[in-house]
Design an enzyme around this catalytic site. Structure first.
Site, PDB file in Angstrom:
ATOM      1  N   ASP A 139       0.865  -1.184   0.000  1.00 14.95           N
ATOM      2  CA  ASP A 139       0.000   0.000   0.000  1.00 14.95           C
ATOM      3  C   ASP A 139       0.901   1.234   0.000  1.00 14.95           C
ATOM      4  O   ASP A 139       1.758   1.382   0.869  1.00 14.95           O
ATOM      5  CB  ASP A 139      -0.897  -0.018   1.246  1.00 14.95           C
ATOM      6  CG  ASP A 139      -1.930   1.097   1.225  1.00 14.95           C
ATOM      7  OD1 ASP A 139      -3.116   0.799   1.086  1.00 14.95           O
ATOM      8  OD2 ASP A 139      -1.541   2.273   1.349  1.00 14.95           O
ATOM      9  N   ASP A 154      -3.787   2.556  -5.217  1.00 13.51           N
ATOM     10  CA  ASP A 154      -2.486   2.544  -4.540  1.00 13.51           C
ATOM     11  C   ASP A 154      -2.187   1.255  -3.786  1.00 13.51           C
ATOM     12  O   ASP A 154      -1.319   1.228  -2.937  1.00 13.51           O
ATOM     13  CB  ASP A 154      -2.365   3.747  -3.594  1.00 13.51           C
ATOM     14  CG  ASP A 154      -3.089   3.534  -2.278  1.00 13.51           C
ATOM     15  OD1 ASP A 154      -4.122   2.843  -2.266  1.00 13.51           O
ATOM     16  OD2 ASP A 154      -2.603   4.047  -1.263  1.00 13.51           O
ATOM     17  N   GLU A 155      -2.930   0.170  -4.080  1.00 13.92           N
ATOM     18  CA  GLU A 155      -2.569  -1.051  -3.360  1.00 13.92           C
ATOM     19  C   GLU A 155      -2.768  -2.308  -4.195  1.00 13.92           C
ATOM     20  O   GLU A 155      -3.581  -2.335  -5.123  1.00 13.92           O
ATOM     21  CB  GLU A 155      -3.309  -1.150  -2.030  1.00 13.92           C
ATOM     22  CG  GLU A 155      -4.781  -1.346  -2.122  1.00 13.92           C
ATOM     23  CD  GLU A 155      -5.459  -1.037  -0.791  1.00 13.92           C
ATOM     24  OE1 GLU A 155      -5.742  -1.976  -0.050  1.00 13.92           O
ATOM     25  OE2 GLU A 155      -5.697   0.150  -0.522  1.00 13.92           O
TER      26      GLU A 155
HETATM   27  P1  DGT Z   1      -1.855   5.961   3.911  1.00 14.74           P
HETATM   28  O1  DGT Z   1      -2.032   4.716   3.112  1.00 14.74           O
HETATM   29  O2  DGT Z   1      -2.520   5.908   5.257  1.00 14.74           O
HETATM   30  O3  DGT Z   1      -0.421   6.412   4.037  1.00 14.74           O
HETATM   31  O4  DGT Z   1      -2.594   7.156   3.151  1.00 14.74           O
HETATM   32  P2  DGT Z   1      -3.353   7.141   1.764  1.00 14.74           P
HETATM   33  O5  DGT Z   1      -3.655   8.563   1.441  1.00 14.74           O
HETATM   34  O6  DGT Z   1      -2.562   6.416   0.719  1.00 14.74           O
HETATM   35  O7  DGT Z   1      -4.686   6.383   2.156  1.00 14.74           O
HETATM   36  P3  DGT Z   1      -5.434   5.180   1.441  1.00 14.74           P
HETATM   37  O8  DGT Z   1      -4.467   4.108   1.064  1.00 14.74           O
HETATM   38  O9  DGT Z   1      -6.563   4.811   2.336  1.00 14.74           O
HETATM   39  O10 DGT Z   1      -6.069   5.806   0.134  1.00 14.74           O
HETATM   40  C1  DGT Z   1      -5.415   5.937  -1.112  1.00 14.74           C
HETATM   41  C2  DGT Z   1      -5.883   7.208  -1.803  1.00 14.74           C
HETATM   42  O11 DGT Z   1      -7.318   7.214  -1.927  1.00 14.74           O
HETATM   43  C3  DGT Z   1      -5.563   8.474  -1.026  1.00 14.74           C
HETATM   44  O12 DGT Z   1      -4.261   8.976  -1.315  1.00 14.74           O
HETATM   45  C4  DGT Z   1      -6.647   9.398  -1.418  1.00 14.74           C
HETATM   46  C5  DGT Z   1      -7.838   8.517  -1.669  1.00 14.74           C
HETATM   47  N1  DGT Z   1      -8.735   8.507  -0.497  1.00 14.74           N
HETATM   48  C6  DGT Z   1      -8.599   7.787   0.643  1.00 14.74           C
HETATM   49  N2  DGT Z   1      -9.563   8.034   1.520  1.00 14.74           N
HETATM   50  C7  DGT Z   1     -10.373   8.960   0.939  1.00 14.74           C
HETATM   51  C8  DGT Z   1     -11.579   9.629   1.358  1.00 14.74           C
HETATM   52  O13 DGT Z   1     -12.112   9.440   2.456  1.00 14.74           O
HETATM   53  N3  DGT Z   1     -12.125  10.503   0.463  1.00 14.74           N
HETATM   54  C9  DGT Z   1     -11.579  10.753  -0.770  1.00 14.74           C
HETATM   55  N4  DGT Z   1     -12.149  11.613  -1.594  1.00 14.74           N
HETATM   56  N5  DGT Z   1     -10.443  10.140  -1.185  1.00 14.74           N
HETATM   57  C10 DGT Z   1      -9.852   9.264  -0.355  1.00 14.74           C
HETATM   58 CA    CA Z   2      -2.195   4.164   0.899  1.00 12.51          CA
HETATM   59 CA    CA Z   3      -4.928   2.140  -0.058  1.00  8.27          CA
END
Ligand code: DGT
Ligand code: CA
Ligand code: CA
Length: 379
Positions: free
Chosen positions: A21, A121-122
């Protein structure tokens, strides 16, 4: 995608599954093109357009998370949390993130046997063979893979390793960013017992409430029940999934999807070696399979990638773009060997034997209209 080796992976019970991820993905993509964002809180937003700051946070970098900003938070609230600091708020740019996702997933899928991308992203990858089902090797391999991904894409990711998809998925969130968490087969039951029920993917507030009504407040509590005891309240499917999950059991398969953009094959050598005879034979065999595939699909390729996984589980890969598209076996073999020899000449490889070797062709072109496949640009 990488084609399976002759033995079906399902025959191997002791699987080693990676869940990869990427960290703060959209925000990390933004940092890639604007490195100055690395040092300040950076928030990627979905603007609803109603007024200037209406909308929600999609994600943010770890600098912003220190101030309590997180996904799904109203932009106005995020701004108030960052009011005294220099911070950047950006709108999402999906086409750009998808481009990066495609490139980086391509790097990953080159190495494993089975690959399934589950979101932008995963992904899950089966590394049973490359690690010989050994979780100590898996740890070394995960670290090498993470470095390799960073080197090639400039992105950090967090990796979870487990005996199935469920455990690897939960594990990848344990240490973030740039983390590696390995949960061996023996550790899996204890690992999941120490997780919260809501850590199990797919468990939402509704299921939690139903479980609480039954006096079930932990994963250990679930494991004390049978599917039959829970099915009336949860339905058979959810009950079975949760009882299995609470015992660290997950039989879901990696759903490899065929991509038309590239294909190839990776095999394990009979013994770890740098002997040319063995390498020539393996190359010929890999090229034969790829050539048969090209012929069946009536396609020519332009980019050739060689992947070597060494006995210390480090990997090296080189891609070469040919001057012309080709569908010729000789061209495929000649170029593959020339790249492999070049890689072996490289000092670091010559002292390390090769464990696995893969060949991937990409930038494919349909040539079904050509008169003779064999003669297509065959020079
Ligand atoms: P991490 O994995 O905790 O370091 O952070 P992220 O940002 O990679 O989180 P992840 O893996 O849950 O989600 C991947 C992408 O999906 C993230 O960069 C932006 C989008 N995303 C995640 N959660 C939300 C949300 O609640 N709302 C919206 N609009 N987009 C989201
Ligand atoms: Ca992520
Ligand atoms: Ca993810």
């Amino acid at each position: 995608m990488i084609l399976n080796e002759s033995i079906s992976l399902n025959e191997l019970e002791d699987k080693v599954i990676f869940h990869i991820d990427f960290d703060y993905f959209y925000a990390q993509c933004e940092e890639l093109r604007k490195p100055e964002l690395r040092n300040i809180p950076c928030v990627v937003c979905v603007y609803s357009g109603r007024d200037e700051d209406s909308g929600v946070v999609s994600t943010c970098n770890y600098n912003a998370r220190k101030y309590g900003v997180k996904a799904a938070m109203p932009i106005k609230l995020a701004k108030s949390k960052l009011k005294d600091v220099e911070a950047k708020f950006l709108p999402t740019d999906m086409p750009y993130y998808q481009d990066i996702s495609r490139d980086v997933m391509r790097i990953i899928q080159n190495y494993g046997d089975l690959f399934e991308q589950v979101s932008v992203d995963e992904c899950y990858v089966d590394f049973t063979r490359v690690t010989n089902s050994d979780f100590n090797d898996a740890k070394i391999f995960a670290s090498s893979l993470q470095k390799n991904i960073k080197h090639q894409s400039k992105l950090t990711c967090s990796i979870g390793v487990g005996p199935n998809k469920l455990i690897s998925k939960i594990a990848s969130a344990v240490i973030k960013p740039n983390g590696i968490t390995v949960v061996s087969r023996e550790e899996a039951k204890n690992f999941i017992s120490n997780c919260k029920i809501e850590d199990i993917p797919g468990v939402g507030p509704k299921t939690l409430k139903k479980l609480q009504a039954l006096g079930i407040n932990s994963i250990s509590d679930i494991s004390k029940n049978s599917i039959f005891e829970l099915r009336d309240v949860l339905g058979y499917k959810t009950a079975a999934f949760l009882v299995n999950a609470s015992n660290a059991i997950d039989n879901s398969q990696i759903k490899a999807r065929e991509t038309s953009k590239q294909f190839g094959k990776i095999v394990t050598l009979k013994k770890d070696t740098v002997e040319m005879e063995q390498i020539n034979m393996t190359t010929a065999s890999l090229c034969t399979t790829i050539y048969e595939n090209l012929s069946n699909k009536k396609q020519a390729f332009k980019v050739l990638t060689i992947i070597l996984i060494l006995e210390n589980l480090h990997h090296v890969s080189i891609s070469r773009s040919l001057k012309l598209y080709t569908a010729s076996f000789d061209e495929l073999q000649k170029n593959s060997l020339s790249i492999i020899k070049e890689m072996i000449k490289n000092n670091s490889i010559s002292i390390q034997n090769i464990r696995r070797m893969g060949i991937v062709v990409s930038e494919l072109k349909d040539i079904s209209g050509q008169n003779s496949l064999l003669n297509y640009l065959d020079n």
